[in-house]
Write a protein that holds these residues in place. Structure first.
Motif: not given
Length: 102
Positions: A50-54, A60-71
């Motif tokens: 979430e912090y990487k997204g701003g 949005a509420w689901d940003h941390g679940l859906l974005y910026h995932w890597n190995w």
């Protein structure tokens, strides 16, 4: 690419998760305390995303679940999960073996 730093971080998280699991064991069951330990690391990763997204108020509420995932992110949650399951399974197997041999 999976570097030594990524593996080191994931292994550190796994050890910390098992320590949390064992510390909470007297209060909760071993499986529940393992779930709490894994939830701590999952929540931490979601918050970092979430912090990487701003920041949490900017996405949005689901940003941390859906974005910026890597190995690195996946291993920081997966290794604690696997280690807590192994710990709880070994304790359960030891209890079962002790009951059978008594």
């Amino acid at each position: 690419m999976l570097t030594a730093d990524i593996w080191t971080s994931a292994l550190e998280h796994a050890v910390i998760a098992v320590i949390i699991q064992l510390m909470l064991w007297p209060v909760f069951t071993l499986w529940s305390s393992g779930a709490i330990a894994v939830a701590i690391f999952l929540g931490r990763e979601i918050a970092q995303h979430e912090y990487k997204g701003g920041g949490p108020k900017a996405v949005a509420w689901d940003h941390g679940l859906l974005y910026h995932w890597n190995w690195d992110s996946c291993l920081d949650v997966a290794l604690p999960l696997v280690s807590c399951v192994i710990c709880a399974s070994l304790v359960q197997a030891a209890r079962h073996w002790r009951r059978r041999s008594a």
